[in-house]
Enzyme design. Structure first.
Site, PDB file in Angstrom:
ATOM      1  N   ASP A 210       0.829  -1.202   0.000  1.00  0.00           N
ATOM      2  CA  ASP A 210       0.000   0.000   0.000  1.00  0.00           C
ATOM      3  C   ASP A 210       0.868   1.260   0.000  1.00  0.00           C
ATOM      4  O   ASP A 210       1.873   1.331   0.703  1.00  0.00           O
ATOM      5  CB  ASP A 210      -0.882  -0.022   1.256  1.00  0.00           C
ATOM      6  CG  ASP A 210      -1.879   1.115   1.294  1.00  0.00           C
ATOM      7  OD1 ASP A 210      -2.821   1.074   0.490  1.00  0.00           O
ATOM      8  OD2 ASP A 210      -1.696   2.039   2.098  1.00  0.00           O
ATOM      9  N   GLU A 252      13.357 -15.906  -0.921  1.00  0.00           N
ATOM     10  CA  GLU A 252      13.523 -17.139  -0.133  1.00  0.00           C
ATOM     11  C   GLU A 252      12.275 -18.004  -0.212  1.00  0.00           C
ATOM     12  O   GLU A 252      12.339 -19.218  -0.054  1.00  0.00           O
ATOM     13  CB  GLU A 252      13.732 -16.800   1.351  1.00  0.00           C
ATOM     14  CG  GLU A 252      15.083 -16.243   1.691  1.00  0.00           C
ATOM     15  CD  GLU A 252      15.096 -15.796   3.170  1.00  0.00           C
ATOM     16  OE1 GLU A 252      14.466 -16.459   4.022  1.00  0.00           O
ATOM     17  OE2 GLU A 252      15.721 -14.747   3.435  1.00  0.00           O
TER      18      GLU A 252
HETATM   19  C1  GLC Z   1      -4.246   3.180  -0.496  1.00  0.00           C
HETATM   20  C2  GLC Z   1      -5.492   2.315  -0.389  1.00  0.00           C
HETATM   21  C3  GLC Z   1      -6.607   3.166   0.159  1.00  0.00           C
HETATM   22  C4  GLC Z   1      -6.216   3.663   1.535  1.00  0.00           C
HETATM   23  C5  GLC Z   1      -4.866   4.382   1.492  1.00  0.00           C
HETATM   24  C6  GLC Z   1      -4.310   4.584   2.869  1.00  0.00           C
HETATM   25  O1  GLC Z   1      -4.363   4.186  -1.418  1.00  0.00           O
HETATM   26  O2  GLC Z   1      -5.787   1.731  -1.622  1.00  0.00           O
HETATM   27  O3  GLC Z   1      -7.821   2.465   0.210  1.00  0.00           O
HETATM   28  O4  GLC Z   1      -7.184   4.554   2.002  1.00  0.00           O
HETATM   29  O5  GLC Z   1      -3.902   3.666   0.773  1.00  0.00           O
HETATM   30  O6  GLC Z   1      -3.826   3.385   3.400  1.00  0.00           O
END
Ligand code: GLC
Length: 540
Positions: A210, A252
């Site tokens: 993310d 790994e």
């Molecule tokens: C990314 C995710 C989103 C979230 C953001 C903060 O963009 O896809 O849904 O709100 O990160 O973690």
């Protein structure tokens, strides 16, 4: 029920996999309490096998107060009790794998929940404590430190700084409940490496990262408007060192990464995909591209060129849990500016949008690389209007109510037309309301209808899996070649004489000579021509 998937035969399954994104909270409710859960997912594995996907990507399923739909993680080693238990997640990973489906999980390294023990301990320890060094705590500016420490703007709007009663401010690029971690601190790196191992040990085949380009911050946290040198928090060079160590761990276990990297600069984007870094990253240029042949072609060419430079496969995504659903977007009169953005009340023509979304599905699934589908895309679900008093997304509140937020693409799925809540599984009102008419999209109705969106996706994924010409194993000869076409028509060949043609003009077009139609997104004309906003897969 297990299907023999050619992708299983190769260590490079991820290069051309079809990956299905599950937003657990809204996929299927196994215990009836109004929230989707792992039991629900397990009960619907047959749907995913029939659909023909190679892997599942689960948005965060960890312990979380759900201030941002689970992207506020309180503990990476615990499944949120609303979704199930760790033992159940392990069972699900194993069951899916038996059926030939791999599991990808979501890691959110930029921030944690304000309920994470690291943060609660940092609050308790007070200003200047070593506990606070795991985050970005600062004094404010101005008289009494009453102004935020710098001029940055939160991804969700407003200042990304929140002040505590003890006078310190802490940084959160997203909501206030998502404090940013300090990636210059060795404990932060160590913890994430341990978390990766924890999940790889449990059979996870991949990790979606993310906000992958936001982790590293300029230690001085300078004003954004100070303006020269590298950006204070986007795409900083230090990140590559972090991902190199992650890659060594993934290697790994034979596991793979997909980074969420929103960067306009192709060269900077490709740096994340160097051979000792991430395997893949999301390509959002295609998603954000309006329904226009010329623009689509340049988005495709640009994407392929930037990936070819580093030998990485492209990824193709039409929607996810953050953007307006495809059929709604493509049905807007103005598919231009802010194409994927969320807006209140923009008129849309769902018949037109659905027609184009069907064509876009065949276009994206014919391109070389990996394809991502977001739950409900295979049912042709539109973006739902959520009554204002039921909106939950922090993005809505942080915008002061002007942005509807992302709930409209996160509505609980309709499985059976005749059951309560369209068969989502709940015995009480689900966490987000389903709009009127939702049952007409139910999977059970679509399964037996050869013209449904579900039937189109199933057939397209079957052909994509069984036709060797659609593969992308990273060897030469698998790229696409454009065919000469009139303006407004896209046509390209893949290996094995496969052709994908999309007609974005007003008039029907003749398929190329001596071709047979394998699949089309809508009926052809009586004379076998391909109508407007229709795509066809052909063999030459
Ligand atoms: C990314 C995710 C989103 C979230 C953001 C903060 O963009 O896809 O849904 O709100 O990160 O973690």
């Amino acid at each position: 029920m297990a299907v023999n998937r050619p992708s299983d035969a190769t260590a490079h399954w991820w290069r051309d996999a079809a990956i299905y994104q599950i937003y657990v909270r809204s996929f299927a409710d196994g215990d009836g309490d109004g929230t989707g859960d792992l039991a629900g997912v397990r009960s619907r594995l047959p749907h995913l096998v029939e659909l023909g996907v190679d892997a599942l990507w689960f948005t965060p399923w960890y312990l979380s107060p759900l201030a941002d739909g689970g992207y506020d993680v309180a503990d990476y080693r615990t499944i949120d009790p609303a979704f199930g238990t760790l033992a159940e997640a392990e069972k699900l990973i194993a069951e899916a794998r038996e059926l030939g489906i791999r599991t990808i999980i979501d890691i959110v390294p930029n921030h944690v929940s304000d309920q994470h023990t690291w943060f609660t301990e940092a609050l308790a320890a007070g200003p200047g404590s070593p506990e606070r060094e795991l985050f970005h705590f600062r004094s404010g500016r101005g008289p009494d430190g009453a102004l935020p420490p710098n001029d940055w703007v939160s991804e969700f709007g407003g200042t990304p700084w929140t002040r505590l009663d003890d006078g310190d401010w802490y940084l959160h690029l997203f909501a206030a409940q998502q404090p940013d971690l300090n990636w210059a601190h060795p404990a932060v790196r160590q913890e994430h490496e341990d978390v990766l191992r924890f999940w790889f040990e449990r059979g996870v085949a991949g990790v979606r990262i993310d906000s992958a380009a936001l982790l590293a911050k300029d230690p001085a946290l300078p004003d954004f408007t100070a303006g020269h040198g590298p950006h204070p928090y986007v795409d900083r060079d230090e990140l590559h060192d972090i991902y190199r160590s992650w890659r060594a761990i993934a290697d790994e276990y034979g596991a793979v990464f997909v980074g969420e990297v929103w960067l306009p600069d192709a060269e900077r984007f490709a740096r994340y995909l160097r051979p000792d870094e991430l395997h893949t990253a999301f390509n959002f240029n295609f998603l954000a591209c309006p329904w226009d042949a010329g623009l689509l072609r340049s988005a495709i060419d640009g994407t392929l060129a930037e990936h070819a430079a580093v030998g990485a496969p492209a990824t193709w995504v039409l929607c996810n849990h953050d953007v307006t659903r495809t059929v709604t977007r493509y049905g807007r009169e103005d598919t231009g500016f802010d194409f994927a953005a969320k807006t209140f009340g923009t008129p849309t023509d769902l018949r037109l949008g659905t027609r184009r979304a069907r064509a876009a599905a065949l276009l994206s699934l014919a391109l070389p690389g990996a394809a991502y589908l977001y739950q409900g895309e295979e049912l042709g679900l539109p973006e739902a209007d959520i009554p204002r008093d039921r909106i939950q997304d922090p993005m809505h509140f942080r915008s002061g109510g002007t942005d509807p937020g992302r709930d409209g693409c996160r509505v609980p799925l309709p499985w059976s037309a005749g059951a309560p809540y369209a068969g989502f599984g709940s015995t009480v009102e689900p966490w987000l309301p389903q709009p009127a008419g939702w049952a007409s999209y139910a999977a059970d109705l679509q399964r037996t209808d050869p013209d449904s969106m579900l039937s189109l996706y199933r057939e397209a994924l079957r052909l994509r899996r069984t036709e060797p010409g659609f593969r992308d194993t990273g060897t030469a000869g698998e790229r696409l070649e454009w065919l000469p076409t009139p303006p407004g028509v896209l046509a390209f060949t893949r290996a094995d004489r496969l052709i994908c043609l999309v007609n974005l003009t007003e008039e029907p077009v003749e398929p190329p000579a001596h071709t047979e139609v394998l699949l089309s997104s809508g009926p052809l004309t009586d004379g076998g021509r391909i109508p407007n906003d229709t795509a066809a897969w052909l063999r030459g």
